[in-house]
Design a protein around this motif. Sequence first.
Motif, PDB file in Angstrom:
ATOM      1  N   THR A   1       2.760  22.017  -6.367  1.00 22.98           N
ATOM      2  CA  THR A   1       2.198  23.056  -5.957  1.00 22.98           C
ATOM      3  C   THR A   1       0.818  22.843  -5.890  1.00 22.98           C
ATOM      4  OG1 THR A   1       3.883  24.589  -7.068  1.00 22.98           O
ATOM      5  CG2 THR A   1       1.793  25.477  -6.531  1.00 22.98           C
TER       6      THR A   1
ATOM      7  N   GLY B   1       4.536  21.878  -0.329  1.00 23.82           N
ATOM      8  CA  GLY B   1       4.872  23.421  -0.880  1.00 23.82           C
ATOM      9  C   GLY B   1       6.476  23.700  -0.732  1.00 23.82           C
TER      10      GLY B   1
ATOM     11  N   GLY C   1       0.429  19.711   3.574  1.00 22.28           N
ATOM     12  CA  GLY C   1       0.399  20.790   2.536  1.00 22.28           C
ATOM     13  C   GLY C   1       1.742  21.603   2.350  1.00 22.28           C
ATOM     14  N   LEU C   2       2.246  22.011   3.841  1.00 22.14           N
ATOM     15  CA  LEU C   2       3.546  22.489   3.809  1.00 22.14           C
ATOM     16  C   LEU C   2       4.893  21.705   3.212  1.00 22.14           C
ATOM     17  CD1 LEU C   2       3.158  24.115   7.378  1.00 22.14           C
ATOM     18  CD2 LEU C   2       3.080  25.237   5.273  1.00 22.14           C
TER      19      LEU C   2
ATOM     20  N   SER D   1      -0.086  20.920  -2.820  1.00 20.00           N
ATOM     21  CA  SER D   1       0.041  21.449  -1.650  1.00 20.00           C
ATOM     22  C   SER D   1      -1.272  22.213  -1.490  1.00 20.00           C
ATOM     23  CB  SER D   1       1.428  22.271  -1.943  1.00 20.00           C
ATOM     24  OG  SER D   1       1.592  23.244  -0.809  1.00 20.00           O
ATOM     25  N   LEU D   2      -1.572  23.044  -2.465  1.00 22.56           N
ATOM     26  CA  LEU D   2      -2.972  23.770  -2.337  1.00 22.56           C
ATOM     27  C   LEU D   2      -3.934  22.891  -2.080  1.00 22.56           C
ATOM     28  CD1 LEU D   2      -2.233  26.300  -5.089  1.00 22.56           C
ATOM     29  CD2 LEU D   2      -2.199  26.965  -2.629  1.00 22.56           C
TER      30      LEU D   2
END
Length: 142
Positions: free
Chosen positions: A23, A42, A38-39, A26-27
């Motif tokens: 997480t 996530g 990032g996706l 990803s951020l």
Amino acid sequence: MDSDKNVGGRDRLIRAVLAAVLTIVSLRWLRSGKRKRGLLAGIGALGLGFNASTGYCGFNDTFDIDTTASEDDDVFAPDMDDESAADESTDVSVDFTSADDTEAANGHASGELTCAVCEDPIVPGERRGPNDDGAIVHETCE
């Protein structure tokens, strides 16, 4: 989807930690403009978070893997082995100051801050600062 739990113990704990790490990754990637990475991170975080929270993994179900071997291995399950320990609560108080610490901090045993020059108490909001020796003094006593 089979509703039986097939993820347990340390496996769930590892998946929860990895979900938190993914997480954060990803951020950071999304903020830096790396949208695809990032996706993907996530989506991985969501999958691992789902596994850790529900105790079910479709991959484990497909390949007949079961990591819920025993209840003793489940890290998230409450520990009920010692019933007397579950009923007792312990309050712990630790004092990290010694007599030398209070003297060095220009204070009394009551924790009151005093001026190193005039030895009058320094009240909250009163202007103060260190002198040449590093001791706390009133601004007027410098």
